[in-house]
Every structure is written in structure tokens, then in C-alpha cells.
Write an enzyme that holds these catalytic residues in place. Structure first.
Site, PDB file in Angstrom:
ATOM      1  N   ALA A   2      -5.414  -8.578   2.188  1.00 23.57           N
ATOM      2  CA  ALA A   2      -4.634  -9.617   1.501  1.00 23.57           C
ATOM      3  C   ALA A   2      -4.597 -11.094   1.972  1.00 23.57           C
ATOM      4  CB  ALA A   2      -3.127  -8.784   1.524  1.00 23.57           C
ATOM      5  N   GLY A  29      -6.271  -4.729   3.512  1.00 29.64           N
ATOM      6  CA  GLY A  29      -6.592  -4.288   2.082  1.00 29.64           C
ATOM      7  C   GLY A  29      -8.298  -4.390   1.921  1.00 29.64           C
ATOM      8  N   GLU A  33      -8.967  -0.842   2.713  1.00 26.31           N
ATOM      9  CA  GLU A  33      -8.283   0.188   1.500  1.00 26.31           C
ATOM     10  C   GLU A  33      -9.175   0.004   0.157  1.00 26.31           C
ATOM     11  OE1 GLU A  33      -3.580   0.043   2.105  1.00 26.31           O
ATOM     12  OE2 GLU A  33      -4.535  -1.906   1.944  1.00 26.31           O
ATOM     13  N   GLU A  51      -2.409  -3.478   9.610  1.00 28.42           N
ATOM     14  CA  GLU A  51      -1.072  -3.843   9.044  1.00 28.42           C
ATOM     15  C   GLU A  51      -0.022  -3.570  10.169  1.00 28.42           C
ATOM     16  OE1 GLU A  51      -3.548  -2.588   5.451  1.00 28.42           O
ATOM     17  OE2 GLU A  51      -3.392  -2.015   7.559  1.00 28.42           O
TER      18      GLU A  51
END
Length: 246
Positions: free
Chosen positions: A48, A93, A96, A116
Site C-alpha cells: 500500500a 499488499g 496479498e 504489516e
């Protein structure tokens, strides 16, 4: 993915563009396989966009993570097989996104991790659910609790990626391996492959009895296809099948 300065970080515009692309791919029956790669050297996706996140209030942050989660769901629900080619760093992310794909290839030099917890967060775009389903619950807990990064060989050993290869001078070895894997899928009957994906994905989420019912439903959808008839005819005639996706 080609967001050089931000190392493919998942910002508002980037995520919006990706979601539009996923919608288009989902509706295109000509698509046989989708490969996700990066054109930024040494990076698959850095996760992110934390610079954007730092400017958001609590509500905006929650809505943005929801859009990220929705993007990953779109990727996971694409009808055709998807492959993530991890030639560099895939963190947060970024991993992910790779986990939302059906298959993953990686260079040995790649670095992957759901980091994270090192930022005061937890995986919020599906990672806390897809990593346990990929490598097992206890190993996923260890990786997420510690925020550890792993290389391509370790990722292969734990089942996080399907194939790992030595990096080449062009730094696209994982992409080339992903293309090789895609080329093994392409000759197969497209509808059968799509139905097999649906049967496995849906079946993994329910009890075995319900999963068998899902398999039966998916199987029933391939029986009337021309490709099934072609597959049988090719077998009897001892020749390669010529599938049309019909």
C-alpha cells in the site's frame, strides 16, 4: 505494473485502474490465463502507498483498505487461471496481490512478506485469510506475527510459490517461468479449466459433501460443450485436441 517512483505502491489511482482492468478481464471470454508482472526492476509491488495513507483520517483509511480488499477479491474471482511473477520485492499488499492469484513464480532473489505488524497493522487486503489457506495456519501465524521476509527458495519450500528460479540479467526470470507455466495451461480446454478453478475455489470454503455437489455442478457445465466432444474424438483418433472454448 509500472509505477516506477512509487515502486508499484498501491495508491488510489493505481488501485482504481487495476479494478477497471480486472472488470474488463472478467468479461473477456478470449482470456485463457493472466500473468501479473512488474516492469520496475527489483520490485513486484511494495504494498500500500503509505505516503497516501499518512494523509488519510480513520474513515478514509478504512475505505481505502476496503477498496484494496475488493481489488484482491476481483483478482481471485477472475474466471481464468492467474499467475503472479515475483521478480523482486513483494511486501504487504504486494504479497496479498500475489496470494490472490492462483499460482506464483518467483526468482530466488525475490523477497516476500506480510510485514504489516511491523507497521502497527495487520494484513487487511485478504492476507490474513489467504496466507493460512496457502501455507497452513501455524506457519502463516509465524510469518504474520513476526513480519518476516522470505526469499524465493524458502517460499518454494513452504508452498508459498509454485516455482522458483535463478534470476537472469534482464531481471525477469520469474516472468519467463510464469509464461512457461501459462503455456502449459493454454492447450487445455478453456471451459474445463475455468470450471476446475471454480470447483476448487468454491469447494475449499465448504464441507466435503457440499464440495462434491459443487464439483457435480461444474462437471455438468462441461458435458454439453463442443470442447468435451473434441477431447473425446481426439483421444479416439489419437491426435492432439483442437479446443475452441465452446
Amino acid at each position: 505494473m509500472c509505477r516506477h517512483k512509487a515502486r508499484n505502491a498501491l495508491g488510489h489511482v493505481f488501485v482504481s485502474q487495476m479494478r477497471e482492468l480486472m472488470s474488463a478481464l472478467a468479461c473477456d471470454s478470449a482470456v485463457r490465463a493472466v500473468v501479473f508482472r512488474s516492469l520496475v526492476p527489483g520490485v513486484f509491488c511494495a504494498g500500500a502507498d503509505l505516503k497516501e495513507r499518512a494523509l488519510m483520517n480513520h474513515t478514509e483509511s478504512d475505505l481505502f483498505v476496503h477498496s484494496l480488499r475488493s481489488l484482491m477479491t476481483q483478482i481471485a474471482m477472475l474466471p481464468s487461471p492467474t499467475i503472479a511473477a515475483i521478480d523482486g520485492v513483494a511486501l504487504g499488499g504486494g504479497l496479498e496481490l500475489a496470494l490472490a492469484c492462483d499460482l506464483r513464480t518467483a526468482a530466488y532473489s525475490a523477497q516476500m512478506g506480510l510485514i504489516e505488524t511491523t507497521r502497527g497493522l495487520l494484513p487487511g487486503a485478504g492476507g490474513s485469510q489467504r496466507l493460512p489457506r496457502t501455507v497452513g495456519v501455524t506457519l502463516a501465524k509465524e510469518l504474520i506475527f513476526t513480519g518476516r521476509r522470505v526469499g524465493g527458495q524458502a517460499a518454494l519450500d513452504m508452498g508459498l510459490v509454485n516455482r522458483a528460479v535463478e534470476q537472469n540479467q534482464a531481471e525477469d526470470a520469474a516472468y519467463r517461468e510464469a509464461l512457461s507455466l501459462a503455456r502449459e495451461i493454454l492447450p487445455q480446454a478453456p471451459i474445463a479449466v475455468r470450471m476446475a478453478k471454480e470447483a476448487m475455489n468454491r469447494g475449499m470454503e465448504v464441507d466435503i459433501g457440499s464440495a462434491m455437489a459443487i464439483e457435480r455442478m461444474c462437471y455438468a457445465r462441461v458435458i454439453p460443450t463442443r470442447d468435451r466432444q473434441e477431447g473425446m474424438a481426439a483421444f479416439i483418433e489419437k491426435r492432439p485436441p483442437r479446443y475452441t472454448g465452446e
